[in-house]
Enzyme design. Structure first.
Site, PDB file in Angstrom:
ATOM      1  CD  GLU A   1      -2.550  -1.159   2.723  1.00 27.14           C
ATOM      2  OE1 GLU A   1      -3.679  -1.654   2.770  1.00 27.14           O
ATOM      3  OE2 GLU A   1      -1.962  -0.696   3.721  1.00 27.14           O
ATOM      4  CB  CYS A   2       0.612   4.348   0.289  1.00 23.35           C
ATOM      5  SG  CYS A   2       0.752   6.137   0.007  1.00 23.35           S
ATOM      6  N   GLY A   3       3.340   3.735   0.268  1.00 18.11           N
ATOM      7  CA  GLY A   3       4.797   3.663   0.314  1.00 18.11           C
ATOM      8  C   GLY A   3       5.327   2.278  -0.011  1.00 18.11           C
TER       9      GLY A   3
END
Length: 452
Positions: free
Chosen positions: A324-326
């Site tokens: 997720e994301c990073g």
């Protein structure tokens, strides 16, 4: 504990109160309204135990969200003497122009009495108008009183009686500015609790101030007045056993604690590792790469070639992974910020780059456009985006649709047993997604044992 707007000092006072309760020999449970990751990290650092997010959008809108919030509040406070919930943004601020999923909405469905944290700087009698207006904005506001922040005790004592008379609410105390005890901020909010030097001494000083200038006994009495919390415990069918490695260090620290607990309830054993400091993945059958601040540790992540190689080999071999994301950014080939450019894992083709503005922000609903490890085509889950970077290939495995329904865009990569995307999901929004993740890890485990 809520406020009329962001920046009023809720997190500081909540953390100080949690530590004060601890010093009094009480066991406190901490919760955060909304999708924020950073404030729960502060709660956890104070209490040395997990803090929990309660989000009526992420849990699934309507009755599903209400039922989940009640259950997670009950389970997260099991064994505690008191539960302290920290609001988000302004008390009534919810989805779009509504109060849906606001701190007010959460207080309403959980029968929780509310104390306003109000910024008292630069105001006298006018503060009563702000307090009264906030409390009276909804007939069922549940606001019982207030704590005045950023005010000298002498000024508070001078106005206290008139504030109570004009508002009809209880003044629970005040909190002055304290030199050297403020928490710094940056692009995603406060710096994380782990980065603050002398955190314990600062929190102890803040707690001592709470015990001097806030009526903690009256707050405890208010908490005892809360009506009973109705909830039902869900029936969960295990999908394990499986061992899932969760990235957790300075760079990757954004997780919903109850999502991790759900994975364990479904039969997963969680083991933690550091992409920054470890040389290889632990023995595992799956990987969970959450968000955080990888951009602040870009060179160190790039320099850890052993970890990058270990992760790439495992995922190329078919090990399941949710990123997720990073975590999604870390799987890409390259990352850049300004003139800096570094190589990351290269598990997925493409690169990410920091921008000077929020790229996508807010609640979304994800709809699967294809079968993935986590779901079938057409399945949905609620999610949240909040990032300053963007990638050259965000994917099209899902359609992200704003909570308002006015805008949508393709997002998410699904390659084999890898699902990677910018949005953060809460597995309690759709526990079947968590079950399928654990089941995929169990299948990979069985495949490895068969090969052996």
């Amino acid at each position: 504990m809520a406020a009329p707007k962001s920046g009023g000092g809720k997190t500081t006072i909540v953390c100080a109160l949690l530590r004060a309760l601890q010093k009094m020999g009480l066991t406190a449970a901490a919760f955060k309204s909304g999708p924020d990751y950073i404030d729960p990290l502060f709660h956890s650092r104070v209490l040395q135990t997990a803090s929990h997010n309660l989000d009526l959008f992420l849990f699934g809108r309507g009755e599903q969200g209400t039922a989940t919030a009640r259950y997670l509040l009950a389970s997260g406070s099991d064994g505690a003497d008191i539960a302290v919930l920290e609001g988000a943004m302004g008390y009534y601020d919810g989805v779009g122009t509504t109060s849906e999923a606001s701190a007010y909405d959460l207080a309403k469905v959980t029968n929780t009495p509310v104390v306003l944290v109000i910024d008292g700087s630069g105001a006298g009698l006018s503060l009563a108008a702000q307090i009264k207006g906030t409390a009276a904005f909804r007939r069922d506001s549940r606001i019982a009183g207030f704590i005045v922040n950023r005010i000298k005790p002498g000024v508070y004592a001078y106005f206290k009686d008139v504030w109570e008379k004009e508002t009809g609410l209880t003044a629970f105390g005040c909190f002055p500015d304290m030199a050297g005890c403020a928490f710094a901020s940056r692009h995603l909010g406060l710096v994380t609790a782990g980065e603050i030097k002398d955190f314990r001494s600062k929190i102890d000083a803040l707690a001592e101030q709470v015990m001097q200038s806030v009526d903690v006994a009256a707050l405890l009495s208010l908490a005892r007045s809360a009506r009973p919390l109705p909830y039902e415990e869900p029936v969960l069918k295990p999908a394990g056993p499986a061992r899932i490695a969760v990235a957790r260090d300075e760079a990757f620290c954004f997780y919903y604690e109850d999502s991790l607990t759900l994975l364990k309830q479904l039969g997963a054993e969680l083991v933690y590792f550091s992409p920054l400091h470890d040389e290889r993945l632990p023995d595992c059958e799956g990987v969970y790469l959450g968000g955080g601040y990888p951009e602040l540790y870009a060179e160190a992540l790039a320099a850890n070639a052993a970890m990058k190689g270990s992760l790439k080999r495992a995922l190329s071999d078919g090990m399941p992974c949710v990123a997720e994301c990073g975590g999604f950014m870390y799987l890409l080939e390259e990352f850049s910020a300004g003139e800096q450019s570094v190589s990351w894992c290269g598990v997925l083709p493409g690169s990410s780059k920091m921008t000077d503005h929020l790229t996508r922000f807010g609640y979304v609903t994800l709809t699967a456009e294809e079968d993935t490890m986590l779901c079938r085509r057409g399945d949905t889950i609620c999610a949240h985006e909040f990032h300053y970077s963007d990638s050259t290939d965000n994917g099209a495995a899902f359609t992200a649709r704003k909570a308002s329904g006015r805008r949508s865009w393709p997002c998410g990569r699904s390659e084999g047993r890898i699902v990677a995307a910018y949005p953060h999901i809460h597995f309690w929004s759709n526990p079947d997604w968590a079950r399928r993740f654990v089941a995929a890890c169990r299948t990979y485990r069985e495949e490895r044992h068969h090969e052996d």
